[in-house]
Design a protein around this motif. Structure first.
Motif, PDB file in Angstrom:
ATOM      1  N   LYS A  34      38.680  59.596  41.464  1.00 25.35           N
ATOM      2  CA  LYS A  34      39.434  58.344  41.515  1.00 25.35           C
ATOM      3  C   LYS A  34      40.926  58.631  41.652  1.00 25.35           C
ATOM      4  O   LYS A  34      41.623  57.973  42.433  1.00 25.35           O
ATOM      5  CB  LYS A  34      39.166  57.509  40.259  1.00 25.35           C
ATOM      6  N   SER A 187      36.349  51.295  47.174  1.00 26.02           N
ATOM      7  CA  SER A 187      35.698  50.598  46.071  1.00 26.02           C
ATOM      8  C   SER A 187      36.074  51.209  44.711  1.00 26.02           C
ATOM      9  O   SER A 187      36.105  50.501  43.701  1.00 26.02           O
ATOM     10  CB  SER A 187      34.180  50.619  46.246  1.00 26.02           C
ATOM     11  N   ALA A 190      38.920  49.228  43.173  1.00 24.83           N
ATOM     12  CA  ALA A 190      38.779  47.774  43.142  1.00 24.83           C
ATOM     13  C   ALA A 190      39.429  47.149  41.922  1.00 24.83           C
ATOM     14  O   ALA A 190      39.920  46.018  41.974  1.00 24.83           O
ATOM     15  CB  ALA A 190      37.307  47.385  43.214  1.00 24.83           C
ATOM     16  N   ASP A 191      39.453  47.856  40.802  1.00 23.86           N
ATOM     17  CA  ASP A 191      40.005  47.296  39.572  1.00 23.86           C
ATOM     18  C   ASP A 191      41.528  47.502  39.478  1.00 23.86           C
ATOM     19  O   ASP A 191      42.147  47.095  38.506  1.00 23.86           O
ATOM     20  CB  ASP A 191      39.317  47.891  38.352  1.00 23.86           C
ATOM     21  N   GLU A 192      42.126  48.112  40.477  1.00 21.22           N
ATOM     22  CA  GLU A 192      43.566  48.369  40.464  1.00 21.22           C
ATOM     23  C   GLU A 192      44.272  47.390  41.387  1.00 21.22           C
ATOM     24  O   GLU A 192      44.401  47.595  42.585  1.00 21.22           O
ATOM     25  CB  GLU A 192      43.855  49.819  40.864  1.00 21.22           C
ATOM     26  N   TRP A 193      44.745  46.315  40.811  1.00 16.80           N
ATOM     27  CA  TRP A 193      45.337  45.213  41.566  1.00 16.80           C
ATOM     28  C   TRP A 193      46.706  45.540  42.123  1.00 16.80           C
ATOM     29  O   TRP A 193      47.143  44.934  43.090  1.00 16.80           O
ATOM     30  CB  TRP A 193      45.414  43.957  40.690  1.00 16.80           C
TER      31      TRP A 193
END
Length: 195
Positions: A34, A187, A190-193
């Motif tokens: 990641k 993907s 995805a949680d990192e805006w």
């Protein structure tokens, strides 16, 4: 735009290859993958942003170069500058293509290159005004053609300037450029805006 596409495709291909290699790397933990993917994405996105900015700057520079070549002053003396201002004032006062064409013909007859260029600029800029009947730009093409008939070597520059200014004014251009340089966020991020 083709050059932009080719360069954007190279960035996208390189990113996709590196992403695939990172995902397949068994030596990295999920968190390590990641982290590397984040770095790859941020780096590739920065390259895309730089490419978009450079493309826009290159187009702006090219438009400026063409405008100076086609509409710029003929001489550099103080007298030339004053004559150019006078020619620009006269051209700015033109309110119709017919009036501009008559003045262009006169300037051509008397070999008044400063006035010819000033009228050419006014005829070209008339394209920024939309025809109230059909909503299209209303360049004064008869005036532009009269100038080109007298100065045929300017035709390619005028055509390029017209194409560049039309493209720059096209509202769909920004969308097209954005789609060309779009980089899909993996993907894993995805949680990192903030990216």
């Amino acid at each position: 735009m083709e050059d932009l596409r080719a360069q954007a495709e190279k960035i996208q291909t390189s990113f996709a290859r590196a992403l695939e290699e990172t995902r397949a790397d068994r030596m990295l933990s999920d968190e390590g993958k990641k982290s590397r993917i984040r770095d790859l994405y941020v780096s590739s996105k920065a390259q895309m942003d730089k490419l978009k900015a450079q493309t826009t700057q290159d187009e702006t520079n090219r438009i400026t170069t063409l405008q100076r070549r086609l509409f710029g002053t003929v001489g550099a003396s103080a007298q030339d500058v004053i004559a150019q201002r006078d020619a620009n004032d006269r051209a700015e006062a033109l309110s119709s293509e017919e009036e501009a064409l008559a003045m262009m013909r006169s300037a051509i007859t008397f070999k008044d290159l400063m006035l010819e260029r000033a009228i050419l600029r006014r005829a070209f800029e008339a394209g920024a005004e939309l025809n109230p009947l059909n909503g299209r730009p209303q360049h004064w093409f008869d005036v532009i053609n009269a100038y080109v008939d007298e100065h045929p070597t300017t035709e390619d520059d005028l055509r390029e300037l017209l194409d560049l200014t039309k493209a720059a004014a096209n509202p769909g251009r920004s969308f097209g450029q954005a789609m060309t340089t779009w980089l899909a966020k993996p993907s894993e991020l995805a949680d990192e805006w903030s990216l």
